[in-house]
Enzyme design. Structure first.
Site, PDB file in Angstrom:
ATOM      1  N   LYS A  11     -37.929  73.930 -35.338  1.00 47.88           N
ATOM      2  CA  LYS A  11     -36.765  73.517 -35.186  1.00 47.88           C
ATOM      3  C   LYS A  11     -35.797  73.331 -34.567  1.00 47.88           C
ATOM      4  CE  LYS A  11     -37.983  74.681 -40.552  1.00 47.88           C
ATOM      5  NZ  LYS A  11     -37.516  75.327 -41.264  1.00 47.88           N
ATOM      6  N   TYR A  51     -40.913  67.001 -46.185  1.00 47.34           N
ATOM      7  CA  TYR A  51     -40.352  68.033 -46.810  1.00 47.34           C
ATOM      8  C   TYR A  51     -40.593  67.673 -48.206  1.00 47.34           C
ATOM      9  CZ  TYR A  51     -39.264  71.770 -43.685  1.00 47.34           C
ATOM     10  OH  TYR A  51     -38.958  72.134 -42.844  1.00 47.34           O
ATOM     11  N   PHE A  59     -30.937  70.974 -52.395  1.00 47.28           N
ATOM     12  CA  PHE A  59     -30.629  70.853 -50.830  1.00 47.28           C
ATOM     13  C   PHE A  59     -31.482  70.103 -49.858  1.00 47.28           C
ATOM     14  CE2 PHE A  59     -33.757  73.968 -51.821  1.00 47.28           C
ATOM     15  CZ  PHE A  59     -34.872  73.637 -50.988  1.00 47.28           C
ATOM     16  N   ARG A  92     -47.984  83.350 -40.507  1.00 48.59           N
ATOM     17  CA  ARG A  92     -46.657  83.524 -41.524  1.00 48.59           C
ATOM     18  C   ARG A  92     -45.979  85.052 -42.284  1.00 48.59           C
ATOM     19  NH1 ARG A  92     -44.264  79.314 -44.831  1.00 48.59           N
ATOM     20  NH2 ARG A  92     -44.233  80.793 -45.971  1.00 48.59           N
ATOM     21  N   THR A  98     -39.332  82.569 -46.217  1.00 51.70           N
ATOM     22  CA  THR A  98     -38.154  81.513 -46.416  1.00 51.70           C
ATOM     23  C   THR A  98     -36.553  81.907 -46.456  1.00 51.70           C
ATOM     24  OG1 THR A  98     -40.197  80.173 -47.018  1.00 51.70           O
ATOM     25  CG2 THR A  98     -37.457  79.598 -46.812  1.00 51.70           C
ATOM     26  N   ARG A 109     -37.930  85.093 -38.686  1.00 49.56           N
ATOM     27  CA  ARG A 109     -36.653  84.009 -39.021  1.00 49.56           C
ATOM     28  C   ARG A 109     -35.829  85.781 -39.268  1.00 49.56           C
ATOM     29  NH1 ARG A 109     -40.517  80.588 -43.728  1.00 49.56           N
ATOM     30  NH2 ARG A 109     -40.109  78.711 -42.199  1.00 49.56           N
ATOM     31  N   ASN A 123     -33.586  78.549 -40.523  1.00 53.32           N
ATOM     32  CA  ASN A 123     -34.733  79.894 -39.864  1.00 53.32           C
ATOM     33  C   ASN A 123     -35.357  79.404 -38.832  1.00 53.32           C
ATOM     34  OD1 ASN A 123     -36.809  77.696 -41.226  1.00 53.32           O
ATOM     35  ND2 ASN A 123     -36.735  78.744 -43.531  1.00 53.32           N
ATOM     36  N   HIS A 126     -40.976  76.517 -39.352  1.00 56.89           N
ATOM     37  CA  HIS A 126     -41.763  76.087 -39.867  1.00 56.89           C
ATOM     38  C   HIS A 126     -43.303  76.926 -39.940  1.00 56.89           C
ATOM     39  CE1 HIS A 126     -44.333  73.436 -42.758  1.00 56.89           C
ATOM     40  NE2 HIS A 126     -44.976  73.654 -42.012  1.00 56.89           N
ATOM     41  N   GLU A 137     -49.665  68.486 -43.456  1.00 62.05           N
ATOM     42  CA  GLU A 137     -49.031  68.246 -41.891  1.00 62.05           C
ATOM     43  C   GLU A 137     -49.617  68.404 -40.593  1.00 62.05           C
ATOM     44  OE1 GLU A 137     -46.456  71.973 -44.595  1.00 62.05           O
ATOM     45  OE2 GLU A 137     -46.869  72.507 -42.627  1.00 62.05           O
TER      46      GLU A 137
HETATM   47  N1  UDP Z   1     -35.239  75.593 -48.071  1.00 60.35           N
HETATM   48  C1  UDP Z   1     -33.626  76.234 -47.816  1.00 60.35           C
HETATM   49  N2  UDP Z   1     -33.498  76.828 -49.868  1.00 60.35           N
HETATM   50  C2  UDP Z   1     -34.759  77.416 -50.349  1.00 60.35           C
HETATM   51  C3  UDP Z   1     -35.917  76.515 -50.014  1.00 60.35           C
HETATM   52  C4  UDP Z   1     -36.156  75.989 -48.874  1.00 60.35           C
HETATM   53  O1  UDP Z   1     -32.731  75.299 -47.238  1.00 60.35           O
HETATM   54  O2  UDP Z   1     -33.999  78.201 -50.951  1.00 60.35           O
HETATM   55  C5  UDP Z   1     -35.421  75.214 -46.202  1.00 60.35           C
HETATM   56  C6  UDP Z   1     -36.116  76.046 -45.560  1.00 60.35           C
HETATM   57  O3  UDP Z   1     -35.385  75.890 -44.140  1.00 60.35           O
HETATM   58  C7  UDP Z   1     -37.908  76.169 -45.225  1.00 60.35           C
HETATM   59  C8  UDP Z   1     -37.751  74.669 -45.889  1.00 60.35           C
HETATM   60  O4  UDP Z   1     -36.387  74.537 -46.699  1.00 60.35           O
HETATM   61  O5  UDP Z   1     -37.736  76.330 -44.115  1.00 60.35           O
HETATM   62  C9  UDP Z   1     -38.798  74.347 -46.482  1.00 60.35           C
HETATM   63  O6  UDP Z   1     -39.049  75.373 -47.501  1.00 60.35           O
HETATM   64  P1  UDP Z   1     -40.374  76.199 -48.294  1.00 60.35           P
HETATM   65  O7  UDP Z   1     -39.551  76.811 -49.360  1.00 60.35           O
HETATM   66  O8  UDP Z   1     -41.327  75.414 -47.998  1.00 60.35           O
HETATM   67  O9  UDP Z   1     -40.089  77.113 -47.062  1.00 60.35           O
HETATM   68  P2  UDP Z   1     -41.472  77.736 -46.089  1.00 60.35           P
HETATM   69  O10 UDP Z   1     -42.576  76.983 -46.208  1.00 60.35           O
HETATM   70  O11 UDP Z   1     -40.518  77.127 -44.818  1.00 60.35           O
HETATM   71  O12 UDP Z   1     -41.014  79.263 -45.887  1.00 60.35           O
HETATM   72 MG    MG Z   2     -43.277  75.597 -46.661  1.00 57.46          MG
END
Ligand code: UDP
Ligand code: MG
Length: 168
Positions: A11, A51, A59, A92, A98, A109, A123, A126, A137
């Site tokens: 990112k 997203y 957010f 992961r 996350t 992260r 973070n 992705h 994706e």
């Molecule tokens: N995100 C955030 N606040 C939250 C959840 C998600 O800012 O409470 C952002 C964060 O950058 C995250 C992205 O939204 O990586 C996508 O969210 P997801 O739940 O898909 O998490 P990921 O798969 O990236 O771990």
């Molecule tokens: Mg995700």
């Protein structure tokens, strides 16, 4: 164990913090192969499609600005497709939770992420979280010709009189 593909994005915060080399080194611990790689200038449409599952979250708008690079004034993202057995979970695990505060401090992260004052998780990377998400994706971010393996079915279409492969 199934061979899987997974989409990784570095990112804008990861790029501006000069973390590309560190992140790729950490990802190499998973012993997977890279089958696609490029720099992308992220359009609002691409960001919103990526997203889409979060569009009702408070957010969401800030998240779109973040992935487009508006927060960091750096309008690019590095995109990779990794392939191998159990690739999604392996990546992961190296990437971490996350929420960077909850992420293991030795994960990417946990080591490099932060939460902004407005509450968005910056973070740095992705990583796809299921085979279904990975397929959606990868097809969104990459064209068939940009992937060096035949990972999903394709079909030939004629665009401006040129034969082109698209995802079937
Ligand atoms: N995100 C955030 N606040 C939250 C959840 C998600 O800012 O409470 C952002 C964060 O950058 C995250 C992205 O939204 O990586 C996508 O969210 P997801 O739940 O898909 O998490 P990921 O798969 O990236 O771990
Ligand atoms: Mg995700």
């Amino acid at each position: 164990m199934a061979v899987e593909q997974t989409l990784i994005l570095i990112k804008p915060d990861g790029l501006i913090k000069s973390l590309t080399g560190n992140i790729l080194s950490r990802l190499s611990e998973a012993k997977l192969i890279i089958v696609g790689a490029k720099m992308v200038r992220v359009s609002r449409k691409l960001a919103e499609e990526h997203y889409e599952h979060l569009k009702d979250k408070p957010f969401f708008n800030e998240l779109i600005d973040y992935i487009m690079g508006q927060q960091h004034n750096t309008f690019r993202v590095a995109a990779f497709v990794y392939q191998g057995e159990n690739a999604i979970k392996k990546i992961r695990d190296v990437v971490g939770d996350t929420d960077p505060e909850k992420a293991n401090p030795v994960s990417i992260r946990g080591a490099y992420g932060r939460i902004t004052t407005s509450g968005v998780y910056e973070n740095v990377v992705h990583a796809s979280s299921s085979p279904e998400d990975a397929e959606k994706e990868i097809k969104l971010w990459f064209k068939p010709e940009e992937i060096v393996e035949d990972i999903y079915p394709t079909k030939e279409v004629v665009l401006n009189n040129v034969k082109t492969l698209v995802w079937a």
